[in-house]
Design a protein around this motif. Structure first.
Motif, PDB file in Angstrom:
ATOM      1  N   GLY A  19       0.814  -1.214   0.000  1.00 44.20           N
ATOM      2  CA  GLY A  19       0.000   0.000   0.000  1.00 44.20           C
ATOM      3  C   GLY A  19       0.843   1.258   0.000  1.00 44.20           C
ATOM      4  O   GLY A  19       0.522   2.243  -0.674  1.00 44.20           O
ATOM      5  N   THR A  20       1.947   1.248   0.726  1.00 43.24           N
ATOM      6  CA  THR A  20       2.836   2.407   0.796  1.00 43.24           C
ATOM      7  C   THR A  20       3.505   2.650  -0.553  1.00 43.24           C
ATOM      8  O   THR A  20       3.586   3.786  -1.036  1.00 43.24           O
ATOM      9  CB  THR A  20       3.894   2.195   1.895  1.00 43.24           C
ATOM     10  N   VAL A  21       3.980   1.579  -1.190  1.00 42.39           N
ATOM     11  CA  VAL A  21       4.609   1.708  -2.509  1.00 42.39           C
ATOM     12  C   VAL A  21       3.575   2.167  -3.539  1.00 42.39           C
ATOM     13  O   VAL A  21       3.849   3.064  -4.348  1.00 42.39           O
ATOM     14  CB  VAL A  21       5.293   0.383  -2.925  1.00 42.39           C
ATOM     15  N   ALA A  22       2.382   1.583  -3.508  1.00 41.92           N
ATOM     16  CA  ALA A  22       1.324   1.990  -4.450  1.00 41.92           C
ATOM     17  C   ALA A  22       0.935   3.454  -4.233  1.00 41.92           C
ATOM     18  O   ALA A  22       0.706   4.186  -5.197  1.00 41.92           O
ATOM     19  CB  ALA A  22       0.107   1.083  -4.317  1.00 41.92           C
ATOM     20  N   VAL A  34      -3.677   3.631 -10.677  1.00 41.98           N
ATOM     21  CA  VAL A  34      -3.592   2.669  -9.571  1.00 41.98           C
ATOM     22  C   VAL A  34      -5.001   2.325  -9.104  1.00 41.98           C
ATOM     23  O   VAL A  34      -5.775   3.206  -8.720  1.00 41.98           O
ATOM     24  CB  VAL A  34      -2.758   3.224  -8.397  1.00 41.98           C
ATOM     25  N   SER A  35      -5.318   1.049  -9.149  1.00 45.07           N
ATOM     26  CA  SER A  35      -6.642   0.575  -8.758  1.00 45.07           C
ATOM     27  C   SER A  35      -6.883   0.796  -7.266  1.00 45.07           C
ATOM     28  O   SER A  35      -5.962   0.709  -6.455  1.00 45.07           O
ATOM     29  CB  SER A  35      -6.757  -0.915  -9.074  1.00 45.07           C
ATOM     30  N   VAL A  36      -8.136   1.051  -6.916  1.00 45.72           N
ATOM     31  CA  VAL A  36      -8.551   1.124  -5.515  1.00 45.72           C
ATOM     32  C   VAL A  36      -9.432  -0.096  -5.257  1.00 45.72           C
ATOM     33  O   VAL A  36     -10.486  -0.251  -5.864  1.00 45.72           O
ATOM     34  CB  VAL A  36      -9.317   2.428  -5.211  1.00 45.72           C
ATOM     35  N   SER A  37      -8.961  -0.974  -4.380  1.00 47.74           N
ATOM     36  CA  SER A  37      -9.676  -2.219  -4.081  1.00 47.74           C
ATOM     37  C   SER A  37     -10.890  -1.969  -3.196  1.00 47.74           C
ATOM     38  O   SER A  37     -10.980  -0.946  -2.508  1.00 47.74           O
ATOM     39  CB  SER A  37      -8.737  -3.199  -3.361  1.00 47.74           C
ATOM     40  N   GLU A  47      -7.239   5.973   7.117  1.00 46.45           N
ATOM     41  CA  GLU A  47      -7.664   5.521   5.794  1.00 46.45           C
ATOM     42  C   GLU A  47      -8.945   6.235   5.375  1.00 46.45           C
ATOM     43  O   GLU A  47      -9.845   6.439   6.193  1.00 46.45           O
ATOM     44  CB  GLU A  47      -7.884   4.011   5.775  1.00 46.45           C
ATOM     45  N   VAL A  48      -9.012   6.583   4.094  1.00 51.20           N
ATOM     46  CA  VAL A  48     -10.136   7.320   3.545  1.00 51.20           C
ATOM     47  C   VAL A  48     -10.850   6.453   2.507  1.00 51.20           C
ATOM     48  O   VAL A  48     -10.206   5.911   1.603  1.00 51.20           O
ATOM     49  CB  VAL A  48      -9.660   8.642   2.903  1.00 51.20           C
ATOM     50  N   ASP A  49     -12.170   6.334   2.651  1.00 45.42           N
ATOM     51  CA  ASP A  49     -12.964   5.565   1.694  1.00 45.42           C
ATOM     52  C   ASP A  49     -12.819   6.170   0.313  1.00 45.42           C
ATOM     53  O   ASP A  49     -12.914   7.388   0.135  1.00 45.42           O
ATOM     54  CB  ASP A  49     -14.439   5.566   2.128  1.00 45.42           C
ATOM     55  N   GLY A  50     -12.558   5.312  -0.672  1.00 40.36           N
ATOM     56  CA  GLY A  50     -12.407   5.762  -2.041  1.00 40.36           C
ATOM     57  C   GLY A  50     -10.985   6.165  -2.401  1.00 40.36           C
ATOM     58  O   GLY A  50     -10.662   6.324  -3.571  1.00 40.36           O
ATOM     59  N   VAL A  51     -10.130   6.333  -1.409  1.00 41.47           N
ATOM     60  CA  VAL A  51      -8.727   6.672  -1.655  1.00 41.47           C
ATOM     61  C   VAL A  51      -7.858   5.453  -1.375  1.00 41.47           C
ATOM     62  O   VAL A  51      -7.125   4.978  -2.234  1.00 41.47           O
ATOM     63  CB  VAL A  51      -8.266   7.862  -0.791  1.00 41.47           C
ATOM     64  N   LEU A 100      -2.000  -0.371 -12.563  1.00 37.77           N
ATOM     65  CA  LEU A 100      -1.354  -1.102 -11.484  1.00 37.77           C
ATOM     66  C   LEU A 100      -2.409  -1.610 -10.514  1.00 37.77           C
ATOM     67  O   LEU A 100      -3.239  -0.836 -10.034  1.00 37.77           O
ATOM     68  CB  LEU A 100      -0.370  -0.189 -10.741  1.00 37.77           C
ATOM     69  N   LEU A 101      -2.359  -2.923 -10.258  1.00 35.05           N
ATOM     70  CA  LEU A 101      -3.206  -3.513  -9.218  1.00 35.05           C
ATOM     71  C   LEU A 101      -2.315  -3.859  -8.042  1.00 35.05           C
ATOM     72  O   LEU A 101      -1.304  -4.542  -8.214  1.00 35.05           O
ATOM     73  CB  LEU A 101      -3.875  -4.800  -9.702  1.00 35.05           C
TER      74      LEU A 101
END
Length: 193
Positions: A19-22, A34-37, A47-51, A100-101
């Motif tokens: 997560g830090t690298v992404a 970059v995909s958001v799972s 942590e922020v929803d959608g981010v 990127l996933l």
């Protein structure tokens, strides 16, 4: 980059810093999508929803699976479900952007089965001791959860050979730059079948 855009899959053990690298890639390389799972786990502090993730209920997640809205999904650590929404990935690739996933090992295996032309990058820790230090240091899991995650991490580390390349996360900036270089590199002719 010539031809169609590349889907790069980043996976690795818990607490390795995926997560830090992404997040570094998202901030410093806006040309890489970059995909958001989605996940059923509750947000961690900050942590922020959608981010960071799309936080959804178990019921909503199950509906997404049933309706084919997820490219991949998995129950991780036997506790929470994670998945990758399909449509945004297809839209990014269709627009010609490298995508990127950042997903777990189970998800990477599903993507390999459905999108074998994707490029698979394993993010590894500098050492087992450093992985343990990172997991304990982030302070987001209790002792029981840490034990579950470390047991899973041992299995995940053994899967590195399934990936096209391994990037060691000894420095976030350096690891992110190496990862981005792979998103821009044509798939080598020696890429496994």
């Amino acid at each position: 980059m010539t031809g169609r855009s590349r889907l790069t899959v980043l996976a690795g053990p818990t607490a390795v810093g995926k997560g830090t690298v992404a997040a570094y890639v998202r901030e410093h390389y806006p040309e890489v999508w970059v995909s958001v799972s989605v996940t059923t786990r509750p947000p961690r502090p900050g942590e922020v929803d959608g981010v960071h993730y799309h936080f959804v209920s178990d019921e909503r997640f199950d509906t997404m699976v049933a309706e084919g809205e997820l490219l991949e999904w998995a129950l991780v650590h036997g506790r929470a479900k994670y998945g990758t929404p399909r449509r945004p990935v297809e839209e990014a690739l269709g627009a010609g952007r490298p995508a990127l996933l950042e997903i777990d090992l189970q998800g990477a295996r599903q993507v390999r089965a459905s999108m074998p032309d994707a490029f698979f990058v394993f993010l590894a820790p500098p050492s087992w001791e450093e992985l343990v230090r990172r997991l304990v240091g982030r302070g987001t899991e209790d002792e029981e959860e840490r034990a579950v995650r470390l047991a899973t991490a041992r299995v995940e580390l053994a899967a590195a050979a399934e990936f096209d390349v391994t990037v060691v996360n000894d420095d976030v900036r350096r690891a992110a730059e190496e990862l981005v270089s792979w998103t821009r590199t044509p798939v080598p002719s020696t890429k496994r079948d």
